[in-house]
Structures are given as C-alpha cells and as structure tokens.
Design an enzyme around this catalytic site. Structure first.
Site, PDB file in Angstrom:
ATOM      1  N   CYS A 174       0.821  -1.253   0.065  1.00 26.68           N
ATOM      2  CA  CYS A 174      -0.059  -0.034  -0.034  1.00 26.68           C
ATOM      3  C   CYS A 174       0.923   1.357   0.020  1.00 26.68           C
ATOM      4  O   CYS A 174       1.481   1.572   1.093  1.00 26.68           O
ATOM      5  CB  CYS A 174      -0.983   0.289   1.164  1.00 26.68           C
ATOM      6  N   GLU A 179      -3.279   0.887  -5.844  1.00 25.81           N
ATOM      7  CA  GLU A 179      -2.098   0.130  -6.386  1.00 25.81           C
ATOM      8  C   GLU A 179      -1.816   0.420  -7.858  1.00 25.81           C
ATOM      9  O   GLU A 179      -2.720   0.784  -8.468  1.00 25.81           O
ATOM     10  CB  GLU A 179      -2.756  -1.411  -6.031  1.00 25.81           C
TER      11      GLU A 179
END
Length: 233
Positions: free
Chosen positions: A2, A99
């Site tokens: 992340c 992402e």
C-alpha cells in the site's frame, strides 16, 4: 503493498465513525502519500486522532528507514517491527488505497475501495524515532560549549500488508490489512494475533477500478483522483 491512499470524509464524519476527536485543521485527502503527516488512532490514546508521518523507523535505528509497509507474515519476527507489533499499534483510517498494476497491459494506478465507499481502518504500527544528535559547526558554538540540534523526534507509522483476496489478487500480489470494524478496538488492545491477520479481507464488496495517472504525483490532491477513468485515461 500500500503506497498511497485516500481519506475523503469530513472531520465530523471521521470523528463519528471512530468516536474520536479529529485535528481541527483536518480536511478531505485524495492522495495521502509517504512522508506526509496523516491522522492515526494510536493504542496509547484511542480517544483522539493525532498526526504521524507515514514512513516508519524503529527507535534504535541510527538512520531513517522510512518504511511505509510491514509484512504481516514476519512482523513479529523482524527486529525492526517486533516491539511495535507487540506494544505500539494504530488504526490508519482510509476510504480507499491505490495500487499500481499492469492488469490492462500497461502499468497504471487503480483505486481499491468498498462498493459503498465506507471508511475503514488499516492495521498499522508506529514508533518514535530520534535522529542521532550531531555536533554543530565550530562557528555556531556558544559560550556554554558544544551544542546539539534541537529536538526533532519523529513519530511515524507503517501499514501492515498481507496476501490479497481473490478479487484484489487480479490486480496486485499484496494488499493492506483491512480490519473488520468489530475488531478495530481489539487490534489496538493487542487482542488480534498475527494469525488473525493473514487471511485477507473478503473481496465480496471490496473492489477496484482505474483512476487518473495524476495520482502518481503527491502534489495532486483533489476529488478527480478518485474518479474512475478508462484504462487508457
């Protein structure tokens, strides 16, 4: 992993969701990035959000590590993270995270979020790091003798990651540890073990979609960043 996330709700909505006070200057953020000071709920004061830097360094380090993620599989084994996992846990609020993937044939950003855009908490750990004091230059010495730099301690956090669920696995090989709402208080209290975090949050209502490449730059922070675009956009 992340590496970027969003938290677009108002201060009042954030306070109501977590039953905690929010900094007076808080405003919606569409591109939370490493190195920024962001609101987290720490286990030593769960009644009030406070800002920490996203980029963890263990207290014993001689230099800054700036680690934004910690792998759940080894978080209790690595010297870097073990003490914080045991005693310095935090909640990192978000309503989505980004992402980068070549899912559509070209690497580009995607936003992961619940279908209803609900606010959730990612599992985090934190530490306070104090850079080694350095002697000032000869020309800066005072009458009292050697001087050191002013206190510049850094309180910083990292987000835990794990294997993705099937849905997120189509996009990336890792995902943030998203806590079920009824386990958030348990995480802060130390009542969630590593084994409880290894299974990713189910993908039934947690999906993803392509967003603008403008999110690549932390300097961009506006509502257009969370809007869906064509994969070529």
């Amino acid at each position: 992993m992340c590496g970027r996330y969003s938290l677009t709700v108002t201060a009042d909505a954030l306070a109501e969701r977590f039953d905690a006070a929010v900094p007076d200057d808080w405003g919606p953020r569409y591109n939370c990035a490493p190195g920024q000071d962001l609101p987290v709920l720490a286990n030593d004061a769960p009644e009030s959000f406070r800002r920490m830097t996203w980029g963890y360094t263990p207290p014993w380090a001689d230099e800054s590590f700036d680690l934004i993620n910690a792998r759940t599989e080894t978080v209790d084994e690595k010297r870097t993270f073990a003490e914080s996992f045991e005693s310095r846990r935090c909640l990192v609020p978000a309503d989505g995270f980004y992402e980068w993937s070549d899912h559509a044939g070209e690497k580009r950003p995607y936003r992961v979020a619940f279908d209803d855009e609900r606010v959730f908490a990612m599992a985090g750990i934190y530490a306070t790091w104090e850079p080694p004091q350095r002697q000032t230059g000869l020309g800066e010495w005072g009458a009292g003798g050697d001087e050191t730099e002013e206190d510049d301690r850094i309180e910083a956090f990292a987000v835990l990651t794990t294997e993705p669920n099937d849905r997120i696995g189509e996009l990336h090989h890792r995902m943030a540890v998203v806590l079920p709402e009824d386990r958030e208080a348990d995480w802060l209290a130390g009542d969630v073990a590593k084994a409880d975090l290894l299974d990713p949050y189910p993908g039934d209502d947690l999906g993803w979609y392509p967003v603008s490449t403008r999110v690549n730059s932390p300097a961009n922070d506006d509502p257009s960043l969370i809007e869906a675009v064509d994969a070529e956009g």
